[in-house]
Design an enzyme around this catalytic site. Structure first.
Site, mmCIF file in Angstrom:
data_model
loop_
_atom_site.group_PDB
_atom_site.id
_atom_site.type_symbol
_atom_site.label_atom_id
_atom_site.label_comp_id
_atom_site.label_asym_id
_atom_site.label_seq_id
_atom_site.Cartn_x
_atom_site.Cartn_y
_atom_site.Cartn_z
ATOM 1 N N HIS A 58 31.927 -38.798 -12.553
ATOM 2 C CA HIS A 58 32.222 -40.080 -12.141
ATOM 3 C C HIS A 58 33.124 -40.111 -10.788
ATOM 4 C CE1 HIS A 58 36.239 -39.181 -14.407
ATOM 5 N NE2 HIS A 58 36.642 -39.972 -13.547
ATOM 6 N N ASP A 104 29.670 -35.775 -17.921
ATOM 7 C CA ASP A 104 30.564 -35.947 -16.922
ATOM 8 C C ASP A 104 31.024 -34.698 -16.366
ATOM 9 O OD1 ASP A 104 32.145 -37.491 -15.226
ATOM 10 O OD2 ASP A 104 33.689 -38.011 -16.706
ATOM 11 N N GLN A 134 45.834 -40.962 -14.030
ATOM 12 C CA GLN A 134 45.053 -41.351 -13.035
ATOM 13 C C GLN A 134 45.109 -40.406 -11.661
ATOM 14 O OE1 GLN A 134 47.558 -44.917 -12.752
ATOM 15 N NE2 GLN A 134 45.924 -46.236 -13.510
ATOM 16 N N GLY A 135 44.118 -40.003 -11.307
ATOM 17 C CA GLY A 135 44.075 -39.300 -10.358
ATOM 18 C C GLY A 135 43.652 -37.735 -10.631
ATOM 19 N N ASP A 136 43.894 -37.398 -12.127
ATOM 20 C CA ASP A 136 43.484 -36.116 -12.337
ATOM 21 C C ASP A 136 41.870 -35.861 -12.808
ATOM 22 O OD1 ASP A 136 45.841 -34.853 -12.288
ATOM 23 O OD2 ASP A 136 46.542 -35.915 -14.057
ATOM 24 N N SER A 137 41.453 -36.850 -12.709
ATOM 25 C CA SER A 137 39.748 -36.825 -13.040
ATOM 26 C C SER A 137 39.092 -35.552 -12.334
ATOM 27 C CB SER A 137 39.102 -37.954 -12.746
ATOM 28 O OG SER A 137 39.339 -39.263 -13.587
#
Length: 270
Positions: free
Chosen positions: A82, A127, A214-217
């Protein structure tokens, strides 16, 4: 109640210095480690973390769209599906590696040349993605689990994402430890949105306070093997909020896709 899942927004590839500045922008603008497709309301920074020591996780990389990743091979980065725009030629992603501080002048940068997304990825499960870069990184790689034998105990997570739900991206790498959460418990939290054959959960259920955000994906979840070497067990994928007591983080189960990842890597290397 139905959930809406927001995709991570891509950003224009930038230089290492610009990426460092980008990393300090509010998490909402940088994109979240949120569940793909219909799992929404989901965020995944390192909440409850502490600063990583320089060189502690040399296989960690930061991607210019606001995701993390790991060095699978000298010229291949493993991240979340993603985080990217699909398979094919792609020179828009800048990879920053070799430092904990994104402003460090010693940062090594590389550009993407091609991306391969998990076969059959449609925003739910599967993913993972591989990014081929334009040069080999002279840094340690991170081995991946080949099966579910490492799906237990405590895991390490690290990233430059937000340090609180809705918080700001970080300039310096943070780390944290999260315990394995069994499928039944995770399924109780997320219902049919959780895919036990493809995903693994970790976090402090009933307590909260430690999680990716948020931002660690796309960043790795990893632990030591019997030889005291790091092995990647998961990829930061999604979760409800960040570090909420009743919602553990959800990670792509790397061992379930080891063969597919290796096949994709061989294709990108040919």
């Amino acid at each position: 109640m139905a959930k809406t899942r927001k995709y991570l927004k891509r950003t224009v590839a930038v230089s290492a210095a610009a990426l460092a500045a980008f990393a300090l922008q509010p998490a909402a603008s940088a994109g979240a480690a949120e569940a793909p497709a219909d799992k929404g309301g989901v965020d995944t920074k390192i909440v409850g973390g502490t600063p990583a020591e320089e060189g502690e996780y040399p296989f960690m990389v930061r991607l210019s769209m606001g995701c993390g990743g790991s060095i699978y091979a000298p010229d291949l980065i493993l991240t979340a599906a993603h985080c990217v725009d699909g398979s094919g030629p792609d020179d828009s992603i800048t990879v920053t590696a070799g430092v904990n501080d994104l402003n460090d002048s010693n940062a090594i940068t590389a550009k993407s040349t091609e991306v391969t997304v998990a076969p059959g990825y449609n925003g739910q499960g599967k993913d993972w993605a591989l990014i081929k870069i334009d040069k080999e990184l002279d840094l340690p790689t991170l081995n991946i689990a080949q099966d579910d034998s490492f799906n237990e105990g405590d895991f390490e997570i690290a990233g430059w994402g937000a340090d609180s739900e809705g918080g700001s991206q970080q300039q310096k790498l943070l780390k944290a430890t999260v315990p394995f959460v069994d499928d039944a418990t995770c399924g109780s939290a997320y219902g049919s949105s959780f895919i036990p054959e493809e995903e693994i959960c970790a976090g402090l259920v009933g307590e909260g306070g430690v999680d990716a955000c948020q931002g660690d994906s796309g960043g790795p979840m990893f632990r030591k093997d019997d030889n005291d070497a790091w092995v990647q067990v998961g990829i930061v994928s999604w979760g409800q909020g960040c570090a909420r007591p009743d919602y553990p983080g959800v990670y792509t189960e790397v061992g379930a896709f080891a063969g597919d990842i290796e096949e994709a890597a061989a294709g990108l290397s040919s």
